[in-house]
Motif scaffolding. Sequence first.
Motif, short mmCIF file in Angstrom:
data_model
loop_
_atom_site.label_atom_id
_atom_site.label_comp_id
_atom_site.label_asym_id
_atom_site.label_seq_id
_atom_site.Cartn_x
_atom_site.Cartn_y
_atom_site.Cartn_z
N ARG A 110 -53.92 0.27 9.62
CA ARG A 110 -54.45 0.09 8.50
C ARG A 110 -54.23 -1.21 8.03
NH1 ARG A 110 -56.29 4.45 10.39
NH2 ARG A 110 -57.30 5.88 9.02
N LEU A 111 -55.23 -1.98 8.70
CA LEU A 111 -54.90 -3.58 8.60
C LEU A 111 -55.17 -4.00 6.93
CD1 LEU A 111 -55.26 -3.20 11.68
CD2 LEU A 111 -56.58 -5.29 11.36
N GLU A 112 -55.93 -3.04 6.36
CA GLU A 112 -56.16 -3.48 5.06
C GLU A 112 -55.08 -3.16 3.82
OE1 GLU A 112 -56.91 0.89 4.97
OE2 GLU A 112 -56.72 -0.62 6.37
N GLN A 181 -63.63 4.10 17.51
CA GLN A 181 -64.44 3.77 16.33
C GLN A 181 -63.58 3.20 15.37
OE1 GLN A 181 -66.62 7.42 16.03
NE2 GLN A 181 -68.50 6.58 17.10
N GLU A 182 -62.49 3.76 14.97
CA GLU A 182 -61.85 3.05 13.93
C GLU A 182 -60.99 1.81 14.33
OE1 GLU A 182 -58.45 5.56 12.71
OE2 GLU A 182 -59.64 7.13 12.02
N GLU A 187 -61.60 -4.06 13.82
CA GLU A 187 -61.55 -5.22 14.54
C GLU A 187 -62.79 -6.11 14.33
OE1 GLU A 187 -61.48 -4.35 18.60
OE2 GLU A 187 -58.96 -4.26 18.79
N PHE A 188 -63.82 -5.21 14.07
CA PHE A 188 -65.36 -6.04 13.47
C PHE A 188 -65.10 -6.74 12.30
CE2 PHE A 188 -69.53 -6.34 12.17
CZ PHE A 188 -70.30 -6.70 12.98
N LEU A 202 -72.25 -3.23 11.76
CA LEU A 202 -71.01 -2.49 11.93
C LEU A 202 -71.34 -1.17 12.46
CD1 LEU A 202 -68.01 -2.83 11.44
CD2 LEU A 202 -68.36 -2.24 8.89
N ALA A 203 -72.10 -0.57 12.13
CA ALA A 203 -72.35 0.79 12.26
C ALA A 203 -72.65 0.77 13.83
CB ALA A 203 -73.41 1.68 11.62
#
Length: 301
Positions: A110-112, A181-182, A187-188, A202-203
């Motif tokens: 959870r980088l955010e 995918q998470e 990372e993207f 992103l998708a």
Amino acid sequence: MTFESRETIPTLTLSSMTLFRLLQSSPDETSSLVPLLCDGYLIEVHMRPLNQHRLWRDHRLVSEGHLPEGAVSIRDTGAGWRAQYPEGLDAAVFHIPHARVRDFAIAAGRLEFTSLHQVQGIHDPSIHGLAQALMPVLAHRGSASRLFLDQMGCALLAHLTQRYGGLTYPSARRGGLAPWQEERATEFLAAHMTCEIHLEELAAACDLSRSYFNKAFKISFGKSPMRWLAEYRVAKARDLLNTGMPISEIAVACGFADQSHLTRVFADIMGESPGVWRKARQNVSPPRRTVPSEFGRQAAT
């Protein structure tokens, strides 16, 4: 306000945090709730009910009245808190440095993560239960294994970051993103923090359609990709605000159009402007090794 001496204040080191029991022996004086501790959070759990208390932040009264047993408060050491407990005080207090909470969130993918919400006197049986479970260990240090203490610390961090940090740890992934995918999505987003991001790209990076990806992302993270990105940018801005970099340069480095844009988004997420946030942290003392005694000396001044 006076507290027990350094020798009699029990302390316990858990993973990434310190727990101590705060006993106020003099009921009539007001003390600072910003001890000489490193930048971080104080999670205060009242171990007995109080008929009266008063709490100020920057000289403004924000709370008063009854506090039941188990009432939980979360405060940032960088905000000017002061409190008065006319009947005395018996509280279990966890001190957790900001960096430790952030590290835990990042390790969980959870980088955010930006910060914990500050609350006063709320009902939280989970934190109260953890504090009660640790009281016998606090009274008889050495009676619990390091594994037990580390697990208790991790449980508290998981609860704090989910309930008060806006993070989602879904127990079931039905409808959400797969773990790979998470990881690819975050990372993207992180790699393109300073660029304009299109949801289609992103998708596609996750081999999903735009509509399915957007829904799955919200299930996994509890927020939209653009909200995730805004919180991630603010988290990076917080890191840079601890340096001497000008706020205008921080704004550009973190993907905001300008300082005004950073200020609007930062205030929306953090509840205060970058300048106010930085100034408050500049007044927080560096880490000390004897947490409870420093707390007592600050309170006695």
